[in-house]
Write a protein that holds these residues in place. Sequence first.
Motif, PDB file in Angstrom:
ATOM      1  N   GLU A 411       0.843  -1.187   0.000  1.00 27.39           N
ATOM      2  CA  GLU A 411       0.000   0.000   0.000  1.00 27.39           C
ATOM      3  C   GLU A 411       0.886   1.248   0.000  1.00 27.39           C
ATOM      4  O   GLU A 411       2.005   1.228   0.525  1.00 27.39           O
ATOM      5  N   LEU A 412       0.366   2.327  -0.580  1.00 27.45           N
ATOM      6  CA  LEU A 412       1.041   3.620  -0.585  1.00 27.45           C
ATOM      7  C   LEU A 412       0.337   4.544   0.401  1.00 27.45           C
ATOM      8  O   LEU A 412      -0.886   4.663   0.375  1.00 27.45           O
ATOM      9  N   PHE A 413       1.121   5.184   1.272  1.00 29.51           N
ATOM     10  CA  PHE A 413       0.593   6.102   2.272  1.00 29.51           C
ATOM     11  C   PHE A 413       1.010   7.525   1.933  1.00 29.51           C
ATOM     12  O   PHE A 413       2.180   7.781   1.654  1.00 29.51           O
ATOM     13  N   VAL A 428      -4.579   5.990   2.242  1.00 32.23           N
ATOM     14  CA  VAL A 428      -3.983   4.682   1.989  1.00 32.23           C
ATOM     15  C   VAL A 428      -4.465   4.197   0.632  1.00 32.23           C
ATOM     16  O   VAL A 428      -5.669   3.973   0.431  1.00 32.23           O
ATOM     17  N   PHE A 429      -3.523   4.041  -0.309  1.00 32.30           N
ATOM     18  CA  PHE A 429      -3.836   3.574  -1.657  1.00 32.30           C
ATOM     19  C   PHE A 429      -3.541   2.079  -1.727  1.00 32.30           C
ATOM     20  O   PHE A 429      -2.393   1.661  -1.520  1.00 32.30           O
ATOM     21  N   PRO A 430      -4.548   1.238  -2.013  1.00 32.10           N
ATOM     22  CA  PRO A 430      -4.333  -0.215  -2.046  1.00 32.10           C
ATOM     23  C   PRO A 430      -3.344  -0.611  -3.137  1.00 32.10           C
ATOM     24  O   PRO A 430      -3.274   0.017  -4.198  1.00 32.10           O
ATOM     25  N   GLY A 431      -2.582  -1.661  -2.873  1.00 32.65           N
ATOM     26  CA  GLY A 431      -1.725  -2.210  -3.913  1.00 32.65           C
ATOM     27  C   GLY A 431      -2.570  -2.888  -4.970  1.00 32.65           C
ATOM     28  O   GLY A 431      -3.444  -3.702  -4.656  1.00 32.65           O
ATOM     29  N   GLY A 432      -2.347  -2.549  -6.226  1.00 33.53           N
ATOM     30  CA  GLY A 432      -3.105  -3.151  -7.317  1.00 33.53           C
ATOM     31  C   GLY A 432      -2.306  -4.240  -8.014  1.00 33.53           C
ATOM     32  O   GLY A 432      -1.251  -4.664  -7.546  1.00 33.53           O
ATOM     33  N   SER A 441      -9.270   3.413  -2.179  1.00 32.16           N
ATOM     34  CA  SER A 441      -8.385   4.116  -1.252  1.00 32.16           C
ATOM     35  C   SER A 441      -9.165   4.616  -0.042  1.00 32.16           C
ATOM     36  O   SER A 441     -10.359   4.905  -0.117  1.00 32.16           O
ATOM     37  N   LYS A 442      -8.481   4.691   1.103  1.00 34.87           N
ATOM     38  CA  LYS A 442      -9.100   5.101   2.365  1.00 34.87           C
ATOM     39  C   LYS A 442      -8.497   6.397   2.865  1.00 34.87           C
ATOM     40  O   LYS A 442      -7.319   6.676   2.646  1.00 34.87           O
ATOM     41  N   LEU A 443      -9.311   7.151   3.580  1.00 37.08           N
ATOM     42  CA  LEU A 443      -8.878   8.404   4.174  1.00 37.08           C
ATOM     43  C   LEU A 443      -9.025   8.319   5.689  1.00 37.08           C
ATOM     44  O   LEU A 443     -10.093   7.981   6.202  1.00 37.08           O
ATOM     45  N   PHE A 444      -7.944   8.615   6.411  1.00 36.93           N
ATOM     46  CA  PHE A 444      -7.980   8.689   7.868  1.00 36.93           C
ATOM     47  C   PHE A 444      -7.701  10.133   8.278  1.00 36.93           C
ATOM     48  O   PHE A 444      -6.627  10.667   8.005  1.00 36.93           O
TER      49      PHE A 444
END
Length: 465
Positions: A411-413, A428-432, A441-444
Motif C-alpha cells: 500500500e502507498l501512504f 492509503v492507496f491499495p496495492g493493485g 483508497s481510504k482516508l484517515f
Amino acid sequence: MRRWGAAALVAASVTLGALLPAAPAAAVHGGVPGDFNGDGYKDAVLPAPGANVSGKEGAGAVVVLYGSKSGLSAGNRRTITQNTSGVPGTAEKWDAFGAATASADLNRDGYADLVVGTPDEDTSYAANAGSVTVLWGSKSGLTSGTDLPSPDRYSYRYGQDIVALSLGGGGRTRVSVASNSGSVHFTGPFTRGGAFGGVSLDMNTGSVRSVELGDFDGDTWPTPAVVSFRDGDLTGGRVYTTLAAGKELQGNGLVAAVGDLNGDGFTDLVAGDPDEPEKAGVDGESGGRVLVWYGSAAGIASETAPVEITQNTAGVPGASESGDAFGGSLAVADLNRDGLADLVVGAPYEDLAKNRAGQVTVIPGRASGALGTGSYSFSQDTAGVPGAGETDDFFGMTVSAGDVNKDGRPELFVSASGENNSTGAVWVFPGGSTRPTATGSKLFTAASVGLTQAYNTMLGGDELF
C-alpha cells in the motif's frame, strides 16, 4: 532564494476559524509500517507531532493502525504518547513526540520495534535538547519503551530525523539519529532493557537534517548517509555517505531515501531538493528536483555526478513550476513487484485546481535506461480518491509504503498536513495488480482516529520548525 519548509498552520482565531499559513522548512519522511504484534500483518504508523495531550499543546502522539487481512480500520488502533504507561518521559507542551519515526526489529525477536523522535524535549542538559525512544514490539503490540540517549550533552533537537535498519546480528542492526549538533549512530545488539552494542557521535558533517542507512557497496553492512541543513546560498544542504568534512557528494538536498532502483544488488541513495534556486541552472531547479546516486562495489564516490529528475523529465507527469517543492518528501519501495525499487516523490506545494493542494508522483525503477518512463501521479483530484484538493492542503507532505493486508501488494501512504485546519490526514492507496490504485483508497483524518483538537494536530507528520 525561496525556502521550502514547515507547512504547519497556526490558528489566528478559534472563534472565526481563521488560519495564517507559515512558511514551510525542510523535507520529511513518512512513518514506515512494521509488524509490531507479530501476527504477520504490518501495522501503519500515523505520527501526530502536533497533538495535544492532557491539555499540553503540541506534546505529540503516534497512532498505530494494526494491519489485517481486510486492511486498516480506525477502530483497530492504539494511540501512544509520553503519558502512555511504559513509555519514558512525560507529555509536555511543544515536545513534538512523533516528529520522526522509524521501524525495524532491533532486538531480533520477531517483532518490529518503533523508534520515535521527540526533538523538542527538554532535558536536564538544555531546553529542546531532544530525545529518542524505542517502543518494543511484542505479541500485545507496542507496550513498553526505553530511551536511546545521545552521547552529546550539548545536543539540540536530537531526534529530528531517525532511521533504523536490521540486516543481521550485532553491528548489522543500526539506528542513526539526526540533530543540530551532528548525527548519532547506534549499533546492536539491542535489548528490551535498553542496552545496545555501541554508539558514536559524528560532528564532522555539520548540522544534520536527514539520515539514512544503506548497503551502498554490497558488503552487507549498513552505511550511514546524512544530509545537512541548508548551506549558504545552496538549495538544500550537503549530502554525505562518508561522514567527513570535505567529502560531500555533488548536489544537494533536504531529505534522503535509499533502495535498489536498478536491481544491481547495490543500494542507491536518493535526495529530495525542493528549494527554488537563487540562480537557475547553477544550483537546484525551479520547481524542485530529485537526485539519484547509484551504489557500486566501490560505494558512492564524492566525485560521482547524480542523475537529476524533475517534473520536466521525460515520462514524469506535469511540468516544473516555481514553488512546487517537488522532492519535498521521498520514499523508496517496490510498488509494482518487479524486483526493482520505485521512487515516490511528494510535491506538497503543487498547484492544481487549488493553490498548493499537493501531488505525489511514483517513478518506477529501471534496470537500464533513464528513470521517468511509466511514471504516474496521485492527488486529491484523482478519480476515486476521497476528499478534494483545497488551498494549502499540502498533499504529499510525507509518503511511505508497506503491505498491511499481506496480499503481496504494498500500500502507498500519503499525508496532507494542511488538511482540515492542519489537523492533517493520511490516505492509503491499495496495492493493485501492477501498482497502487485510487480505487478503494481510504482516508484517515485526525478526528477519525480519536484526535479531536481543532487545529495543528498534523496527522501523518510535518515539520515543526
